[in-house]
Enzyme design. Structure first.
Site, PDB file in Angstrom:
ATOM      1  N   ARG A 143      11.570  -5.130   6.009  1.00 22.81           N
ATOM      2  CA  ARG A 143      11.172  -3.731   5.779  1.00 22.81           C
ATOM      3  C   ARG A 143      11.925  -2.808   6.726  1.00 22.81           C
ATOM      4  NH1 ARG A 143       4.920  -1.954   5.791  1.00 22.81           N
ATOM      5  NH2 ARG A 143       4.832  -2.972   7.835  1.00 22.81           N
ATOM      6  N   ARG A 145     -10.307   0.416   7.600  1.00 23.08           N
ATOM      7  CA  ARG A 145      -9.860  -0.962   7.862  1.00 23.08           C
ATOM      8  C   ARG A 145     -10.971  -1.790   8.477  1.00 23.08           C
ATOM      9  NH1 ARG A 145      -3.543  -1.239   9.362  1.00 23.08           N
ATOM     10  NH2 ARG A 145      -3.021  -0.881   7.229  1.00 23.08           N
ATOM     11  N   ARG A 179      10.135  -1.499  12.202  1.00 21.07           N
ATOM     12  CA  ARG A 179       8.993  -1.220  13.054  1.00 21.07           C
ATOM     13  C   ARG A 179       8.788  -2.321  14.089  1.00 21.07           C
ATOM     14  NH1 ARG A 179       4.422   0.203   8.720  1.00 21.07           N
ATOM     15  NH2 ARG A 179       3.287  -1.169  10.142  1.00 21.07           N
ATOM     16  N   ARG A 204      -1.403  -9.501  12.881  1.00 20.02           N
ATOM     17  CA  ARG A 204      -1.963  -8.459  11.996  1.00 20.02           C
ATOM     18  C   ARG A 204      -2.682  -9.077  10.803  1.00 20.02           C
ATOM     19  NH1 ARG A 204       3.190  -5.199  10.912  1.00 20.02           N
ATOM     20  NH2 ARG A 204       1.913  -4.100   9.416  1.00 20.02           N
ATOM     21  N   LYS A 245       0.857  -1.210   0.000  1.00 25.19           N
ATOM     22  CA  LYS A 245       0.000   0.000   0.000  1.00 25.19           C
ATOM     23  C   LYS A 245       0.888   1.254   0.000  1.00 25.19           C
ATOM     24  CE  LYS A 245      -2.183  -1.074   3.829  1.00 25.19           C
ATOM     25  NZ  LYS A 245      -1.549  -2.365   4.090  1.00 25.19           N
TER      26      LYS A 245
HETATM   27  N1  LIG Z   1      10.274  -8.250  -2.424  1.00 24.57           N
HETATM   28  C1  LIG Z   1       9.388  -7.262  -2.622  1.00 24.57           C
HETATM   29  N2  LIG Z   1       9.197  -6.360  -1.612  1.00 24.57           N
HETATM   30  C2  LIG Z   1       8.295  -5.379  -1.857  1.00 24.57           C
HETATM   31  C3  LIG Z   1       7.556  -5.267  -3.065  1.00 24.57           C
HETATM   32  N3  LIG Z   1       6.744  -4.162  -2.956  1.00 24.57           N
HETATM   33  C4  LIG Z   1       6.974  -3.624  -1.724  1.00 24.57           C
HETATM   34  N4  LIG Z   1       7.913  -4.349  -1.077  1.00 24.57           N
HETATM   35  C5  LIG Z   1       8.478  -4.141   0.257  1.00 24.57           C
HETATM   36  O1  LIG Z   1       7.625  -4.836   1.165  1.00 24.57           O
HETATM   37  C6  LIG Z   1       7.457  -4.073   2.368  1.00 24.57           C
HETATM   38  C7  LIG Z   1       5.980  -3.715   2.523  1.00 24.57           C
HETATM   39  O2  LIG Z   1       5.659  -2.731   1.553  1.00 24.57           O
HETATM   40  P1  LIG Z   1       4.741  -1.490   2.027  1.00 24.57           P
HETATM   41  O3  LIG Z   1       4.575  -0.590   0.826  1.00 24.57           O
HETATM   42  O4  LIG Z   1       5.294  -0.915   3.277  1.00 24.57           O
HETATM   43  O5  LIG Z   1       3.360  -2.263   2.310  1.00 24.57           O
HETATM   44  P2  LIG Z   1       2.120  -1.809   3.219  1.00 24.57           P
HETATM   45  O6  LIG Z   1       2.381  -2.387   4.570  1.00 24.57           O
HETATM   46  O7  LIG Z   1       0.920  -2.458   2.534  1.00 24.57           O
HETATM   47  O8  LIG Z   1       2.084  -0.299   3.203  1.00 24.57           O
HETATM   48  C8  LIG Z   1       8.362  -2.850   2.228  1.00 24.57           C
HETATM   49  O9  LIG Z   1       9.636  -3.131   2.800  1.00 24.57           O
HETATM   50  C9  LIG Z   1       8.506  -2.688   0.720  1.00 24.57           C
HETATM   51  O10 LIG Z   1       9.746  -2.066   0.344  1.00 24.57           O
HETATM   52  C10 LIG Z   1       7.796  -6.246  -4.097  1.00 24.57           C
HETATM   53  O11 LIG Z   1       7.209  -6.237  -5.183  1.00 24.57           O
HETATM   54  N5  LIG Z   1       8.715  -7.220  -3.824  1.00 24.57           N
HETATM   55  N1  LIG Z   2      -7.570   2.429   9.750  1.00 25.39           N
HETATM   56  C1  LIG Z   2      -7.014   1.899  10.861  1.00 25.39           C
HETATM   57  N2  LIG Z   2      -7.808   1.452  11.884  1.00 25.39           N
HETATM   58  C2  LIG Z   2      -7.270   0.912  12.996  1.00 25.39           C
HETATM   59  N3  LIG Z   2      -5.936   0.760  13.207  1.00 25.39           N
HETATM   60  C3  LIG Z   2      -5.109   1.192  12.211  1.00 25.39           C
HETATM   61  C4  LIG Z   2      -5.596   1.780  11.014  1.00 25.39           C
HETATM   62  N4  LIG Z   2      -4.534   2.107  10.216  1.00 25.39           N
HETATM   63  C5  LIG Z   2      -3.426   1.720  10.891  1.00 25.39           C
HETATM   64  N5  LIG Z   2      -3.766   1.172  12.094  1.00 25.39           N
HETATM   65  C6  LIG Z   2      -2.842   0.637  13.121  1.00 25.39           C
HETATM   66  O1  LIG Z   2      -1.502   0.940  12.744  1.00 25.39           O
HETATM   67  C7  LIG Z   2      -0.777  -0.270  12.455  1.00 25.39           C
HETATM   68  C8  LIG Z   2       0.179  -0.033  11.294  1.00 25.39           C
HETATM   69  O2  LIG Z   2      -0.593   0.338  10.179  1.00 25.39           O
HETATM   70  P1  LIG Z   2       0.145   0.393   8.732  1.00 25.39           P
HETATM   71  O3  LIG Z   2       1.368   1.214   8.817  1.00 25.39           O
HETATM   72  O4  LIG Z   2      -0.904   0.757   7.714  1.00 25.39           O
HETATM   73  O5  LIG Z   2       0.569  -1.116   8.551  1.00 25.39           O
HETATM   74  P2  LIG Z   2       0.809  -1.839   7.142  1.00 25.39           P
HETATM   75  O6  LIG Z   2       1.008  -0.733   6.135  1.00 25.39           O
HETATM   76  O7  LIG Z   2       2.004  -2.661   7.358  1.00 25.39           O
HETATM   77  O8  LIG Z   2      -0.448  -2.600   6.916  1.00 25.39           O
HETATM   78  C9  LIG Z   2      -1.871  -1.306  12.162  1.00 25.39           C
HETATM   79  O9  LIG Z   2      -1.402  -2.622  12.400  1.00 25.39           O
HETATM   80  C10 LIG Z   2      -2.939  -0.892  13.179  1.00 25.39           C
HETATM   81  O10 LIG Z   2      -2.571  -1.300  14.474  1.00 25.39           O
END
Ligand SMILES: Nc1nc2c(ncn2[C@@H]2O[C@H](COP(=O)(O)OP(=O)(O)O)[C@@H](O)[C@H]2O)c(=O)[nH]1
Ligand SMILES: Nc1ncnc2c1ncn2[C@@H]1O[C@H](COP(=O)(O)OP(=O)(O)O)[C@@H](O)[C@H]1O
Length: 213
Positions: A116, A82, A149, A160, A8
């Site tokens: 990450r 969420r 983190r 999660r 995301k």
């Molecule tokens: N191996 C790999 N890692 C990725 C890819 N896209 C994102 N990541 C990494 O996976 C982790 C989660 O991505 P992030 O954008 O933070 O996902 P979010 O938790 O959904 O916001 C981060 O360390 C990114 O750099 C991918 O296509 N391949």
């Molecule tokens: N919309 C939301 N409602 C409730 N908790 C949230 C929300 N967004 C984020 N959080 C809290 O913050 C934490 C980290 O969120 P986020 O950085 O979006 O994690 P990731 O991108 O890895 O899914 C979540 O695990 C949750 O505890």
């Protein structure tokens, strides 16, 4: 939308580079509240560190507050809503035009999250396998330390993902029923990104198209 680690934040940073949208990440917002030791931040920290969701009323208040500041912009919400109550609250006050879901298989998420690294003040995201910083542990732009983190520990990531299945997957049906959900399935951001850019270009004029190899 998308499970933890689905990309995301990665895809959002690419969207706001190519489209006139302001990025609002609920996770980054919470982490800055925690950093600033605000009342909401201290309240939220225990939920975040245990892989639970922060209570809906806190999140809705925080996000709607921020959206007020973006009155004259188009926005991209990342990580909110969420839960169905959050989605209903948003739909009442600031209805979304379109919702994007990153449908990434759970089995590749664990390895991603344990590698990450983030630069907390800017929200810049790195990964030792996918997009490592120029210097390990150091932010490319400011030279400041990167952190892993608290909630990216394997046992917290497992929690999660369970939380995501219980509370967030129902939000996908909520938006399917509204007819505004667009799903992108894939394992890698670089294969998902071109499809997201193409789709968004049918909704709003892109500034450019940045290609990622
Ligand atoms: N191996 C790999 N890692 C990725 C890819 N896209 C994102 N990541 C990494 O996976 C982790 C989660 O991505 P992030 O954008 O933070 O996902 P979010 O938790 O959904 O916001 C981060 O360390 C990114 O750099 C991918 O296509 N391949
Ligand atoms: N919309 C939301 N409602 C409730 N908790 C949230 C929300 N967004 C984020 N959080 C809290 O913050 C934490 C980290 O969120 P986020 O950085 O979006 O994690 P990731 O991108 O890895 O899914 C979540 O695990 C949750 O505890």
């Amino acid at each position: 939308m998308g499970p933890p680690g689905s990309g995301k934040g990665t895809i959002s940073s690419r969207i706001v580079k190519d489209f006139r949208l302001k990025h609002l990440s609920s996770g980054d917002l919470l982490r800055s509240q925690i950093h600033n030791k605000s009342k909401e931040g201290l309240q939220a920290k225990k939920y975040i560190d245990s892989g639970q969701l922060v209570p809906d009323n806190v999140m809705v208040q925080l996000i709607l507050n921020e959206l007020q500041k973006l009155k004259h912009d188009s926005w991209l919400l990342d990580g909110f809503p969420r839960t169905v109550p959050q989605a209903e609250a948003l739909h009442t006050k600031e209805p979304a035009d379109v919702v994007i879901n990153l449908n990434v298989p759970f089995e590749i998420i664990m390895s991603r999250l344990t590698s990450r690294w983030t630069h907390a003040p800017s929200g810049r995201i790195y990964n030792t396998d996918f997009n490592p910083p120029k210097v390990q542990g150091i932010d490319d732009v400011t030279g400041e330390e990167l952190i892993q983190r608290e909630d990216d520990k394997p046992e917290t990531v497992k929690k999660r993902l369970e939380t995501y299945q219980a509370h967030t997957e129902p939000v996908l049906n909520y938006y399917r029923n509204l007819g505004i959900l667009e799903e992108f399935t894939g394992k890698y951001s670089n294969e998902i990104w071109p499809k997201v850019h193409k789709f968004l270009s049918t909704k709003t004029e892109p500034l450019q198209y940045t290609v990622y190899k």
